[in-house]
Design an enzyme around this catalytic site. Structure first.
Site, PDB file in Angstrom:
ATOM      1  CG  LEU A 254      -1.991  -1.138   1.223  1.00 21.44           C
ATOM      2  CD1 LEU A 254      -2.552  -1.370   2.616  1.00 21.44           C
ATOM      3  CD2 LEU A 254      -3.107  -0.803   0.243  1.00 21.44           C
TER       4      LEU A 254
ATOM      5  CE1 TYR B  70       5.053   4.599   5.133  1.00 23.58           C
ATOM      6  CE2 TYR B  70       4.233   6.450   6.419  1.00 23.58           C
ATOM      7  CZ  TYR B  70       5.265   5.824   5.728  1.00 23.58           C
ATOM      8  OH  TYR B  70       6.498   6.424   5.648  1.00 23.58           O
ATOM      9  CB  CYS B  71       2.826   0.061   3.439  1.00 20.25           C
ATOM     10  SG  CYS B  71       3.144  -1.231   2.205  1.00 20.25           S
ATOM     11  N   PRO B  72       1.241  -1.783   6.326  1.00 23.63           N
ATOM     12  CG  PRO B  72      -0.717  -2.376   7.436  1.00 23.63           C
ATOM     13  CD  PRO B  72      -0.177  -1.411   6.425  1.00 23.63           C
TER      14      PRO B  72
ATOM     15  CE  LYS C 273       6.217  -0.154   8.183  1.00 20.11           C
ATOM     16  NZ  LYS C 273       5.002  -0.614   7.503  1.00 20.11           N
TER      17      LYS C 273
END
Length: 275
Positions: free
Chosen positions: A91, A146-148, A159
């Site tokens: 993502l 975001y974008c896990p 992260k």
């Protein structure tokens, strides 16, 4: 000794970390596809490519299905960001001058590389690069980022890096973005607002991440000292050398350019179609 995938006799180093704002992210993804093909065909040694892009948001395929995507893109463009869609999963992520991207490109010739092996090799490399610090680098999904993904790299639950993979005909590219300096939470807030503009509360089949900006940070923030891209580059090269590998600087070979032009054209067409 490090992960077996990191035990390459030679690494071809392609450093594109200093090309500046005119270096377009579409070129990067075309470059990795080219190198992945060359490595897969046995025409190139294993490759380490490093790259930096200025003020770019890279969307995943799933992001292109957002109900109000055009409003989300307009929001990002108004804030000075260039938006592209990559040719792999995942993502939206933020790339800027404080984010170093590293691609490790392996041949799959002798035996197949399962997907977790690629992730584990990159995690091991990053742990070795920062082994002089007391921080523990974990690999697990950070909910709220975001974008896990299951190989989010974090320190103390925050992260700082995400890993993805791409495979082309016998070549495997493992790609990581590392937030080296700058504000991790400010980057996350930008993506949170992008999803807010792109969803506008509308229900969707796919569940997009609910971003909590405080779940993200840069390495400089987490290690408590200012880090530059050039310092991390040095750590990368020193770590690869410590595995006993021979490193040599390179650029695209003459015979690789036509392939690069082909992959770049595909990226341009994909982006024109989607955006």
């Amino acid at each position: 000794m490090g992960h077996e995938l990191l035990q390459q006799p030679k690494w071809r180093i392609i450093d594109q970390s200093h090309l500046g704002p005119m270096f377009d992210a579409k070129q990067s993804f075309a470059m990795d596809d080219t190198l992945c093909t060359a490595v897969g065909q046995g025409a190139s040694e294993a490759v380490v490519r490093t790259w930096v892009h200025h003020n770019t948001i890279v969307l995943g395929i799933q992001d292109t299905k957002l109900p109000h995507l055009s409003q989300g893109i307009s929001f990002l463009q108004e804030r000075g960001y260039h938006v592209i869609v990559r040719n792999s999963g995942g993502l939206a992520v933020v790339l800027d001058e404080g984010v170093l991207n590293i691609s490790l490109i392996f041949p799959e010739a002798k035996k197949s590389i399962d997907i977790n092996q690629g992730y584990e090799a990159m995690w091991e490399l990053i742990k070795q690069m920062f082994s002089s610090y007391e921080a523990t680098i974990e690999a697990r999904e950070i909910v709220g980022s975001y974008c896990p993904g299951s190989y989010d790299l974090s320190i103390g639950g925050k992260k700082f890096a995400g890993i993805s993979q791409r495979r082309i005909r016998g070549g495997v590219a493992v790609q990581i973005y590392v937030c080296v300096h700058g504000s991790g939470s400010a980057r996350a807030e930008l993506i949170r607002q992008f999803y807010e503009h792109s969803l506008q509360g509308e229900p969707t089949k796919f569940v997009y991440p609910r971003i909590v900006p405080e779940t993200m940070a840069s390495l400089s923030e987490l290690l408590g000292e200012p880090l530059a891209i050039s310092e991390v580059m040095l750590k990368l090269l020193q770590t690869l050398r410590s595995f006993g590998a021979e490193l040599y600087p390179s650029s695209l070979a003459e015979e690789e350019w036509p392939l690069y032009e082909l992959y770049l054209q595909r990226m341009i067409e994909r982006n024109e179609k989607v955006l």
